[in-house]
Design a protein around this motif. Structure first.
Motif, PDB file in Angstrom:
ATOM      1  N   VAL A  82       0.843  -1.203   0.000  1.00 36.95           N
ATOM      2  CA  VAL A  82       0.000   0.000   0.000  1.00 36.95           C
ATOM      3  C   VAL A  82       0.882   1.258   0.000  1.00 36.95           C
ATOM      4  CG1 VAL A  82      -1.722   1.332   1.296  1.00 36.95           C
ATOM      5  CG2 VAL A  82      -1.937  -1.155   1.138  1.00 36.95           C
ATOM      6  N   LYS A  83       1.927   1.252   0.832  1.00 32.26           N
ATOM      7  CA  LYS A  83       2.823   2.404   0.937  1.00 32.26           C
ATOM      8  C   LYS A  83       3.642   2.642  -0.335  1.00 32.26           C
ATOM      9  CE  LYS A  83       3.398   2.059   5.938  1.00 32.26           C
ATOM     10  NZ  LYS A  83       4.201   1.409   6.980  1.00 32.26           N
ATOM     11  N   SER A  84       3.787   1.604  -1.161  1.00 32.37           N
ATOM     12  CA  SER A  84       4.603   1.724  -2.376  1.00 32.37           C
ATOM     13  C   SER A  84       3.999   2.703  -3.385  1.00 32.37           C
ATOM     14  CB  SER A  84       4.764   0.355  -3.044  1.00 32.37           C
ATOM     15  OG  SER A  84       3.556  -0.011  -3.713  1.00 32.37           O
ATOM     16  N   GLY A  85       2.690   2.970  -3.256  1.00 34.74           N
ATOM     17  CA  GLY A  85       2.037   3.912  -4.167  1.00 34.74           C
ATOM     18  C   GLY A  85       1.561   3.292  -5.471  1.00 34.74           C
ATOM     19  N   ILE A  86       1.739   1.980  -5.621  1.00 34.59           N
ATOM     20  CA  ILE A  86       1.253   1.294  -6.828  1.00 34.59           C
ATOM     21  C   ILE A  86      -0.276   1.367  -6.852  1.00 34.59           C
ATOM     22  CG2 ILE A  86       1.033  -0.976  -7.943  1.00 34.59           C
ATOM     23  CD1 ILE A  86       3.819  -1.607  -6.673  1.00 34.59           C
ATOM     24  N   GLU A  87      -0.832   1.640  -8.026  1.00 34.16           N
ATOM     25  CA  GLU A  87      -2.294   1.725  -8.135  1.00 34.16           C
ATOM     26  C   GLU A  87      -2.902   0.324  -7.997  1.00 34.16           C
ATOM     27  OE1 GLU A  87      -5.795   3.629 -10.990  1.00 34.16           O
ATOM     28  OE2 GLU A  87      -3.709   3.743 -11.656  1.00 34.16           O
ATOM     29  N   PHE A  88      -3.940   0.225  -7.168  1.00 31.27           N
ATOM     30  CA  PHE A  88      -4.593  -1.081  -6.997  1.00 31.27           C
ATOM     31  C   PHE A  88      -6.051  -0.914  -6.600  1.00 31.27           C
ATOM     32  CE2 PHE A  88      -3.472  -0.059  -2.628  1.00 31.27           C
ATOM     33  CZ  PHE A  88      -4.506  -0.592  -1.875  1.00 31.27           C
ATOM     34  N   LYS A  89      -6.809  -1.974  -6.833  1.00 27.99           N
ATOM     35  CA  LYS A  89      -8.177  -2.095  -6.322  1.00 27.99           C
ATOM     36  C   LYS A  89      -8.280  -3.480  -5.704  1.00 27.99           C
ATOM     37  CE  LYS A  89      -9.849   1.578  -8.656  1.00 27.99           C
ATOM     38  NZ  LYS A  89     -10.298   2.800  -8.039  1.00 27.99           N
ATOM     39  N   ILE A  90      -9.106  -3.607  -4.684  1.00 23.20           N
ATOM     40  CA  ILE A  90      -9.383  -4.929  -4.126  1.00 23.20           C
ATOM     41  C   ILE A  90     -10.669  -5.446  -4.765  1.00 23.20           C
ATOM     42  CG2 ILE A  90      -9.985  -6.208  -2.043  1.00 23.20           C
ATOM     43  CD1 ILE A  90      -8.076  -4.390  -0.519  1.00 23.20           C
ATOM     44  N   LYS A  96     -17.718  -5.351   1.080  1.00 26.88           N
ATOM     45  CA  LYS A  96     -16.859  -4.176   1.265  1.00 26.88           C
ATOM     46  C   LYS A  96     -16.518  -3.973   2.743  1.00 26.88           C
ATOM     47  CE  LYS A  96     -18.392  -1.665  -2.832  1.00 26.88           C
ATOM     48  NZ  LYS A  96     -19.109  -0.493  -3.363  1.00 26.88           N
ATOM     49  N   LEU A  97     -17.493  -4.232   3.622  1.00 28.73           N
ATOM     50  CA  LEU A  97     -17.252  -4.002   5.051  1.00 28.73           C
ATOM     51  C   LEU A  97     -16.288  -5.039   5.627  1.00 28.73           C
ATOM     52  CD1 LEU A  97     -17.993  -2.085   7.383  1.00 28.73           C
ATOM     53  CD2 LEU A  97     -19.772  -3.719   8.033  1.00 28.73           C
ATOM     54  N   ASN A  98     -16.365  -6.288   5.130  1.00 35.17           N
ATOM     55  CA  ASN A  98     -15.375  -7.293   5.562  1.00 35.17           C
ATOM     56  C   ASN A  98     -13.967  -6.760   5.325  1.00 35.17           C
ATOM     57  OD1 ASN A  98     -17.845  -8.890   5.209  1.00 35.17           O
ATOM     58  ND2 ASN A  98     -16.546 -10.691   5.320  1.00 35.17           N
ATOM     59  N   ILE A  99     -13.767  -6.188   4.147  1.00 36.94           N
ATOM     60  CA  ILE A  99     -12.437  -5.735   3.722  1.00 36.94           C
ATOM     61  C   ILE A  99     -12.004  -4.482   4.473  1.00 36.94           C
ATOM     62  CG2 ILE A  99     -11.114  -4.872   1.735  1.00 36.94           C
ATOM     63  CD1 ILE A  99     -13.254  -6.637   0.079  1.00 36.94           C
ATOM     64  N   SER A 100     -12.839  -3.441   4.401  1.00 36.82           N
ATOM     65  CA  SER A 100     -12.457  -2.180   5.046  1.00 36.82           C
ATOM     66  C   SER A 100     -12.350  -2.362   6.558  1.00 36.82           C
ATOM     67  CB  SER A 100     -13.456  -1.066   4.701  1.00 36.82           C
ATOM     68  OG  SER A 100     -14.751  -1.384   5.173  1.00 36.82           O
ATOM     69  N   GLY A 101     -13.219  -3.213   7.120  1.00 33.37           N
ATOM     70  CA  GLY A 101     -13.198  -3.458   8.566  1.00 33.37           C
ATOM     71  C   GLY A 101     -11.918  -4.121   9.026  1.00 33.37           C
ATOM     72  N   VAL A 102     -11.467  -5.126   8.284  1.00 32.88           N
ATOM     73  CA  VAL A 102     -10.219  -5.821   8.643  1.00 32.88           C
ATOM     74  C   VAL A 102      -9.019  -4.904   8.444  1.00 32.88           C
ATOM     75  CG1 VAL A 102      -8.638  -7.695   8.011  1.00 32.88           C
ATOM     76  CG2 VAL A 102     -11.094  -8.153   8.174  1.00 32.88           C
ATOM     77  N   LEU A 103      -8.951  -4.240   7.287  1.00 31.49           N
ATOM     78  CA  LEU A 103      -7.770  -3.424   6.970  1.00 31.49           C
ATOM     79  C   LEU A 103      -7.602  -2.234   7.910  1.00 31.49           C
ATOM     80  CD1 LEU A 103      -7.747  -3.477   3.062  1.00 31.49           C
ATOM     81  CD2 LEU A 103      -6.356  -4.824   4.645  1.00 31.49           C
ATOM     82  N   ASP A 111     -10.768   3.949   0.501  1.00 30.17           N
ATOM     83  CA  ASP A 111     -11.996   4.582   0.036  1.00 30.17           C
ATOM     84  C   ASP A 111     -12.901   3.504  -0.555  1.00 30.17           C
ATOM     85  OD1 ASP A 111     -13.575   6.330  -2.146  1.00 30.17           O
ATOM     86  OD2 ASP A 111     -12.829   7.625  -0.553  1.00 30.17           O
ATOM     87  N   GLU A 112     -14.213   3.712  -0.471  1.00 32.63           N
ATOM     88  CA  GLU A 112     -15.170   2.731  -1.034  1.00 32.63           C
ATOM     89  C   GLU A 112     -14.882   2.410  -2.498  1.00 32.63           C
ATOM     90  OE1 GLU A 112     -19.001   1.747  -0.276  1.00 32.63           O
ATOM     91  OE2 GLU A 112     -17.821   1.059   1.425  1.00 32.63           O
ATOM     92  N   ASN A 113     -14.447   3.446  -3.261  1.00 34.43           N
ATOM     93  CA  ASN A 113     -14.259   3.192  -4.697  1.00 34.43           C
ATOM     94  C   ASN A 113     -12.977   2.416  -4.994  1.00 34.43           C
ATOM     95  OD1 ASN A 113     -12.144   5.022  -4.595  1.00 34.43           O
ATOM     96  ND2 ASN A 113     -13.268   6.696  -5.557  1.00 34.43           N
ATOM     97  N   GLU A 114     -12.213   2.089  -3.951  1.00 33.10           N
ATOM     98  CA  GLU A 114     -11.028   1.243  -4.138  1.00 33.10           C
ATOM     99  C   GLU A 114     -11.350  -0.232  -3.919  1.00 33.10           C
ATOM    100  OE1 GLU A 114      -7.100   3.308  -2.826  1.00 33.10           O
ATOM    101  OE2 GLU A 114      -8.657   4.017  -1.470  1.00 33.10           O
ATOM    102  N   ILE A 115     -12.620  -0.515  -3.598  1.00 33.99           N
ATOM    103  CA  ILE A 115     -13.033  -1.891  -3.328  1.00 33.99           C
ATOM    104  C   ILE A 115     -14.172  -2.288  -4.270  1.00 33.99           C
ATOM    105  CG2 ILE A 115     -13.914  -3.500  -1.596  1.00 33.99           C
ATOM    106  CD1 ILE A 115     -12.843  -1.571   0.562  1.00 33.99           C
TER     107      ILE A 115
END
Length: 215
Positions: A82-90, A96-103, A111-115
């Motif tokens: 994540v810190k590397s700055g490489i563009e990504f989406k999950i 979405k809440l499983n993911i954002s909640g864990v991370l 952001d929601e639009n990254e998932i």
């Protein structure tokens, strides 16, 4: 000029160490989990039905949901990625809440639009799951292949990172894939003669990219 690069990354067992939906069901609905897992494995129900039946059976508040997700660990080298700055989406067949909640437990606020995943709504203790990225077969719940092709059509080189059956169709069309060591997707790639890089942690992916850039 080189094409833009984006990573599409699965979540459960790829970033996380345990399946987040299975973890929730193990805590609150162990008997139902055993029953629907058996039905999923035998082909009686789809992955989408497994998720929807399981999550909607949870008679818990959003706060309890998020608290339970603290039991789900991640590959902590993902924070380096994540810190590397490489563009990504999950891209996940979970929610979405499983993911954002864990991370969030690891200081990663997406952001929601990254998932690209299923939506979840709470009304007190009642949970509803909806499927904004539903695959045409309505089997997986999320169309990961379509997600890959969408970014390819925008001119991106798409690298996919995954581990299991819901990733197979995306792996087939991605420009290149990284597959979690010891998972079913390794065999899938080998049997279908798909080029891939087997990784144990996200630092290995970053090192692979550095080597490619220096060629």
């Amino acid at each position: 000029m080189s094409k833009k690069l984006i990573f599409l990354i699965d979540f459960d067992i790829t970033i996380s160490k345990k399946d987040s939906t299975d973890t929730l069901l193990s805590v609150y609905q162990p008997e139902l989990k055993a029953d629907i897992r058996k039905k999923y494995r035998s082909g009686e129900i789809t992955m989408k039905e497994y998720l929807q039946t399981g999550i909607e059976s949870l008679n818990i508040t959003k706060e309890e949901f998020l608290e339970t997700l603290k039991l789900v660990g991640i590959d902590e080298t993902f924070t380096d990625f994540v810190k590397s700055g490489i563009e990504f989406k999950i891209v996940s067949a979970g929610t979405k809440l499983n993911i954002s909640g864990v991370l969030r437990n690891y200081g990663i606020d997406l952001d929601e639009n990254e998932i690209i995943s299923n939506d979840i709504k709470f009304n007190g203790n009642k949970i509803t799951v909806s499927f904004p990225y539903l695959d045409k077969e309505q089997y997986y719940g999320v169309d990961k292949k379509e997600a890959v092709q969408k970014y390819q059509n925008k001119g991106y080189t798409v690298y996919f990172v995954g581990d299991g059956p819901s990733d197979y169709r995306a792996i087939e069309v991605a420009d290149f894939s990284f597959v979690r060591k010891g998972t079913r997707a390794i065999k899938f790639c080998q049997e279908n003669e798909i080029d891939f890089f087997e990784f144990e942690n996200f630092d290995e992916i970053l090192n692979y990219l550095k080597k490619q850039e220096s060629k």
